[in-house]
Design an enzyme around this catalytic site. Structure first.
Site: not given
Length: 357
Positions: A290-292
């Site tokens: 979920l970093r993006g």
């Protein structure tokens, strides 16, 4: 990185003005957004040699106004913000001590390619700790870079373990050093900027993914623009102070704009529908984790704050989404990083735009 009230810029040594830099818009935007919100997670700049990477980063550090620090603290702790204070400063405040306060220019710290982990993280004098019963700590580059900019040229040639250590500190905001059962930690909040030439190899995808943004820079091809850049550099080298004075108004205006954006960042909203679309783009591009999603949301809010808006719209997302996602698409270390076509294509589909410009 929290800064004080904007004020006229004073020159200790001539530094090329940030507002005078021509071209390389991707790099400049990514750097400004990371200064507005360091939690974006830094920027990886990949491109040709001799394209002004270190000049631009040094110019940005020089542009920023001075920060308030605790004068006798080796970690440049903030006198007010507890999140930016070392444990020792917090303890002194709890005891009611009046701390000496000073102003300091935001530092750009260069990390040499051959630096050891001790040089980066700091060292503990075990003998002194055991014989005198005190935690004798010699601060490293991470301590020096706290509340500033840490720049690593040719980061793709740096040892993977050291890159991991730097990214951990940048993400957590703390550096912990442990030796022989003795542990010391200090704040290490900095904008991490890495640069490199793709011809010399890429970072492993697992490490690359941890940089918030990825900017591509290319050698300027237009003859007129190349001539302008050469003329500017010649003029700066000949009469640096006159050249700097010429851009003083633009520098101060840009400085104020950044400070205002930092102050207003938390008030900027992003509609649920747009957040949903961002996550849809990430899912369709098969971005791991979920970093993006998180970085794109943060970068869009930082850009909206920079533009003086109270709410993010599609335009801000379009301008940052390629910078935030292009380096997260690689599954194979041998693949090259997408230039942005794939990201913009999916963005246009999800957001219902006719085509990505």
């Amino acid at each position: 990185m929290t800064v004080t009230q904007a004020k006229p810029l004073t020159q200790k040594r001539p530094v090329f003005p940030f507002s005078a830099i021509v071209g390389q818009e991707e790099m400049k935007l990514a750097l400004i957004l990371n200064v507005i919100d360091p939690k974006i997670g830094g920027v990886m700049i990949m491109g040709d040699r001799g394209t002004g990477k270190s000049t631009t980063i040094r110019a940005l550090a020089n542009l920023l106004p001075e920060i308030q620090i605790v004068a006798d603290d080796p970690f440049s702790s903030d006198p007010v913000d507890a999140d930016l204070q070392s444990d020792e400063v917090r303890q002194r405040l709890a005891q009611g001590e009046q701390l000496p306060i000073a102003a300091k220019q935001v530092l750009m710290v260069d990390l040499p390619l051959g630096a050891t982990e001790d040089r980066v993280c700091g060292t503990i004098d075990i003998e002194k700790a055991l014989t005198e019963g005190v935690k004798a700590f010699e601060p490293g580059l991470l301590a020096k870079a706290n509340r500033g900019i840490l720049y690593i040229d040719e980061v793709n040639l740096l040892d993977d373990h050291l890159v991991d250590v730097l990214l951990d500190s940048a993400a957590s905001g703390w550096n912990t050093v442990e030796r022989e059962g003795i542990s010391i930690r200090h704040p290490a909040r900095f904008v991490l900027v890495g640069s490199g030439n793709p011809e010399e190899g890429e970072l492993r995808p697992q490490l690359l993914d941890r940089f918030g943004m990825h900017a591509e820079i290319r050698t300027v091809k237009e003859p007129e623009l190349r001539v302008k850049i050469v003329e500017q550099r010649t003029e700066f080298d000949r009469e640096p102070h006159e050249f700097i004075d010429h851009y003083q108004t633009e520098q101060v205006d840009l400085q104020k704009k950044i400070v205002t954006a930092q102050e207003n960042l938390n008030a900027v909203g992003i509609p649920h529908e747009l957040r949903l679309h961002i996550s849809q783009v990430c899912a369709q591009l098969d971005v791991d984790g979920l970093r993006g999603d998180i970085v794109t949301n943060r970068a869009a809010k930082a850009l909206a704050a920079f533009e003086g808006k109270s709410e993010v719209d599609v335009d801000e997302i379009k301008r940052v989404i390629t910078l935030c996602l292009r380096h997260r698409l690689r599954k194979d270390p041998l693949e090259s990083i997408d230039s942005g076509y794939k990201v913009q294509k999916v963005f246009a589909e999800v957001f219902g735009l006719a085509e990505a410009e």
